[in-house]
Design a protein around this motif. Structure first.
Motif, PDB file in Angstrom:
ATOM      1  N   LYS A   9      33.978  37.090  -7.710  1.00 11.88           N
ATOM      2  CA  LYS A   9      35.392  37.384  -7.469  1.00 11.88           C
ATOM      3  C   LYS A   9      35.506  38.092  -6.112  1.00 11.88           C
ATOM      4  O   LYS A   9      34.512  38.558  -5.550  1.00 11.88           O
ATOM      5  N   TRP A  10      36.725  38.182  -5.601  1.00 11.15           N
ATOM      6  CA  TRP A  10      36.990  38.791  -4.304  1.00 11.15           C
ATOM      7  C   TRP A  10      36.339  40.166  -4.192  1.00 11.15           C
ATOM      8  O   TRP A  10      35.664  40.474  -3.222  1.00 11.15           O
ATOM      9  N   THR A  98      50.450  32.258   0.118  1.00 11.79           N
ATOM     10  CA  THR A  98      49.816  33.358  -0.599  1.00 11.79           C
ATOM     11  C   THR A  98      48.716  33.995   0.235  1.00 11.79           C
ATOM     12  O   THR A  98      48.210  33.385   1.170  1.00 11.79           O
ATOM     13  N   ASN A  99      48.269  35.190  -0.148  1.00 13.63           N
ATOM     14  CA  ASN A  99      47.212  35.854   0.609  1.00 13.63           C
ATOM     15  C   ASN A  99      45.814  35.378   0.193  1.00 13.63           C
ATOM     16  O   ASN A  99      45.644  34.739  -0.838  1.00 13.63           O
ATOM     17  N   GLU A 101      43.085  36.902  -0.924  1.00 15.87           N
ATOM     18  CA  GLU A 101      42.489  37.398  -2.165  1.00 15.87           C
ATOM     19  C   GLU A 101      42.994  36.605  -3.367  1.00 15.87           C
ATOM     20  O   GLU A 101      42.209  36.179  -4.219  1.00 15.87           O
ATOM     21  N   LYS A 102      44.298  36.386  -3.452  1.00 19.29           N
ATOM     22  CA  LYS A 102      44.855  35.632  -4.579  1.00 19.29           C
ATOM     23  C   LYS A 102      44.359  34.191  -4.588  1.00 19.29           C
ATOM     24  O   LYS A 102      44.020  33.643  -5.634  1.00 19.29           O
ATOM     25  N   ASN A 105      40.579  34.155  -5.575  1.00 19.13           N
ATOM     26  CA  ASN A 105      40.384  34.433  -7.003  1.00 19.13           C
ATOM     27  C   ASN A 105      40.857  33.279  -7.885  1.00 19.13           C
ATOM     28  O   ASN A 105      40.251  33.003  -8.923  1.00 19.13           O
ATOM     29  N   ALA A 106      41.920  32.582  -7.487  1.00 22.20           N
ATOM     30  CA  ALA A 106      42.368  31.402  -8.241  1.00 22.20           C
ATOM     31  C   ALA A 106      41.301  30.308  -8.187  1.00 22.20           C
ATOM     32  O   ALA A 106      41.006  29.654  -9.189  1.00 22.20           O
TER      33      ALA A 106
END
Length: 151
Positions: A9-10, A98-99, A101-102, A105-106
């Motif tokens: 994850k990020w 979107t940024n 990180e999002k 993580n997606a």
């Protein structure tokens, strides 16, 4: 050949800036080549070309940040199926909404756990990669069985 995905994850990506050789080691541990006899994984010349062509932001004082490492993980994963130009266009399109990180993580949620992202571009690209890996696994399994039966 790696068939089970396990991407960090990020927040699990190192939050310290890394030199290129450290980035290569890290990314290649996460994203080993799909077919060891065909690919050698991420190389310094690949990263330098990504920076040169604007697919990856330039490192700061020869060090790469979390955002750049996440982008390299995504590029390395997707390049088994898509051209670098297609990947860059897709990532640039996604960044308007979107940024990092999002988005990252997606991507990880879908690759690791099949959690559907809200974004259809991420879902379709990840499905394509997974189907490619499944196809290769089936082909390699059948090839190994044929070679075993010949003896």
């Amino acid at each position: 050949m790696k068939s089970v995905f396990s991407y960090p994850k990020w927040k699990e990506i190192p939050n310290i800036n890394l030199y290129l050789d450290q980035v290569l080691l890290y990314v290649n541990q996460i994203c080993p080549p799909v077919s060891p006899d065909k690919e050698k994984g991420l190389t310094a010349s690949m990263v330098n070309n990504y920076v040169k062509h604007g697919y990856l932001p330039k490192p700061d004082k020869k060090k790469y940040q979390r955002k750049q490492i996440a982008r390299l993980i995504a590029i390395t994963t997707l390049k088994s199926v898509f051209s670098i130009q297609e990947i860059a266009q897709t990532l640039n399109t996604l960044h308007t909404d979107t940024n990092s990180e999002k988005l990252y993580n997606a991507f990880v949620d879908y690759m690791n756990e099949d959690i559907d992202p809200a974004n259809p571009i991420i879902q379709a690209s990840c499905q394509t990669v997974k189907l490619y890996h499944q196809t290769l696994a089936l082909v390699y399994t059948e090839t190994e069985e044929e070679e075993t039966n010949e003896y």
